[in-house]
Motif scaffolding. Structure first.
Motif, PDB file in Angstrom:
ATOM      1  N   GLY A 115       0.827  -1.196   0.000  1.00 12.20           N
ATOM      2  CA  GLY A 115       0.000   0.000   0.000  1.00 12.20           C
ATOM      3  C   GLY A 115       0.858   1.240   0.000  1.00 12.20           C
ATOM      4  O   GLY A 115       0.902   1.985  -0.981  1.00 12.20           O
ATOM      5  N   HIS A 116       1.546   1.485   1.089  1.00 14.88           N
ATOM      6  CA  HIS A 116       2.482   2.614   1.145  1.00 14.88           C
ATOM      7  C   HIS A 116       3.591   2.401   0.119  1.00 14.88           C
ATOM      8  O   HIS A 116       3.908   3.287  -0.669  1.00 14.88           O
ATOM      9  N   THR A 117       4.198   1.215   0.145  1.00 18.07           N
ATOM     10  CA  THR A 117       5.032   0.718  -0.947  1.00 18.07           C
ATOM     11  C   THR A 117       4.534  -0.677  -1.306  1.00 18.07           C
ATOM     12  O   THR A 117       3.815  -1.314  -0.530  1.00 18.07           O
ATOM     13  N   LEU A 118       4.949  -1.167  -2.460  1.00 18.33           N
ATOM     14  CA  LEU A 118       4.421  -2.454  -2.919  1.00 18.33           C
ATOM     15  C   LEU A 118       4.930  -3.619  -2.080  1.00 18.33           C
ATOM     16  O   LEU A 118       4.235  -4.623  -1.915  1.00 18.33           O
ATOM     17  N   GLY A 119       6.151  -3.494  -1.535  1.00 21.44           N
ATOM     18  CA  GLY A 119       6.728  -4.607  -0.791  1.00 21.44           C
ATOM     19  C   GLY A 119       6.826  -4.384   0.700  1.00 21.44           C
ATOM     20  O   GLY A 119       7.576  -5.088   1.383  1.00 21.44           O
ATOM     21  N   HIS A 120       6.079  -3.428   1.227  1.00 21.05           N
ATOM     22  CA  HIS A 120       6.136  -3.097   2.655  1.00 21.05           C
ATOM     23  C   HIS A 120       5.793  -4.325   3.498  1.00 21.05           C
ATOM     24  O   HIS A 120       4.883  -5.085   3.182  1.00 21.05           O
ATOM     25  N   PHE A 144       1.976   5.748  -1.875  1.00 20.83           N
ATOM     26  CA  PHE A 144       2.996   6.160  -2.833  1.00 20.83           C
ATOM     27  C   PHE A 144       3.119   5.175  -3.992  1.00 20.83           C
ATOM     28  O   PHE A 144       3.460   5.564  -5.099  1.00 20.83           O
ATOM     29  N   GLU A 145       2.879   3.901  -3.745  1.00 19.82           N
ATOM     30  CA  GLU A 145       3.052   2.894  -4.798  1.00 19.82           C
ATOM     31  C   GLU A 145       1.820   2.000  -4.967  1.00 19.82           C
ATOM     32  O   GLU A 145       1.485   1.622  -6.084  1.00 19.82           O
ATOM     33  N   GLY A 146       1.189   1.652  -3.882  1.00 19.34           N
ATOM     34  CA  GLY A 146       0.070   0.729  -3.947  1.00 19.34           C
ATOM     35  C   GLY A 146      -1.255   1.425  -4.199  1.00 19.34           C
ATOM     36  O   GLY A 146      -1.341   2.654  -4.299  1.00 19.34           O
TER      37      GLY A 146
END
Length: 255
Positions: A115-120, A144-146
């Protein structure tokens, strides 16, 4: 006999980043998301602790800038998501959802939360949730990404954790987020009282976290998007939980 709570301490890095130090037994510790090496090294020297592990939730520099120095200086194992390996500092151990990392006498369970990043990822260690930039005190991370759907699924996964789980987030955003929540629900006396409590903590120069996930489930709007009564109170009656979450995230972006 009940076990004593985990010993966790927060260090301020930069303006509002929180670096978490977790005592793992026998004078050893792990650190989560060290955006700056010096506060960590100073803390270790003061405590007389040995750094054994560095756990990373995602690749953003304000959470990783201290890793290389700490790994070199202390010989710590660097752990992070396989999905972000190419954007993280060099990893000694790459992990994914459901993996378990041994930390001395403790274990860290890895939960994927895109969500925040794809691989968080986040880490669950006994009653502590090290949530990075996915879940904050009464808020959530920007997308930011997701997609909104990814973040809503991730937050729903975290909301299913026990109420007593202690939230250890990656930023000290609690009071700022409460301002937004009070804007959404200005009539709630319990929310106003909570804001005064948080303000007092901030004025004392103390960290507002960790606090129990029960508080988040009660007050965090991003965890309540599936509550029809709440949706109606914020002018989103009849919309799906995902639609409510998406609208709230957009409002928070503009707040």
């Amino acid at each position: 006999m009940p076990q004593p709570p985990l010993r966790v301490e927060s260090l301020l890095s930069g303006r509002d980043n929180l670096v978490w130090v977790l005592a793992t037994g026998s004078g050893r510790c792990a650190v989560i998301d060290p955006g700056d090496a010096e506060p960590v090294s100073d803390h270790l020297a003061m405590k007389g602790w040995t750094l054994s592990h560095i756990l990373l939730t995602h690749h953003h520099g304000d959470h990783t800038a201290g890793v290389a120095t700490l790994a070199r200086r202390h010989g710590a194992m660097v752990v992070g998501a396989e999905a972000e390996r190419n954007r993280l500092p060099p990893l000694d151990l790459a992990v994914g959802h459901g993996d378990v990392v041994a930390l001395g006498t403790l274990e860290a369970r890895v939960v994927a939360v895109s969500g925040h990043t794809l691989g968080h990822v986040v880490y669950l260690v006994e009653d502590c949730l090290f949530s990075g930039d996915t879940l904050f005190g009464f808020g959530c991370g920007r997308l930011f990404e997701g997609s909104p759907a990814m973040m809503w699924e991730s937050l729903s996964r975290l909301a299913a954790l026990p109420d007593a789980t202690r939230l250890c987030a990656g930023h000290e955003y609690t009071l700022l987020n409460l301002d937004f929540v009070c804007h959404l629900e200005p009539e709630r006396a319990d929310l106003t009282a909570l804001r005064h409590e948080i303000m007092a903590i901030v004025e004392r120069g103390e960290c507002t976290l960790p606090h129990p996930l029960a508080l988040e489930k009660r007050f965090n709007p991003f965890l309540r998007a599936s509550d029809p009564a709440f949706a109606a109170r914020v002018g989103l009656a009849g919309q799906s939980p995902l639609e409510v979450f998406t609208a709230l995230r957009e409002r928070r972006n503009r707040f």
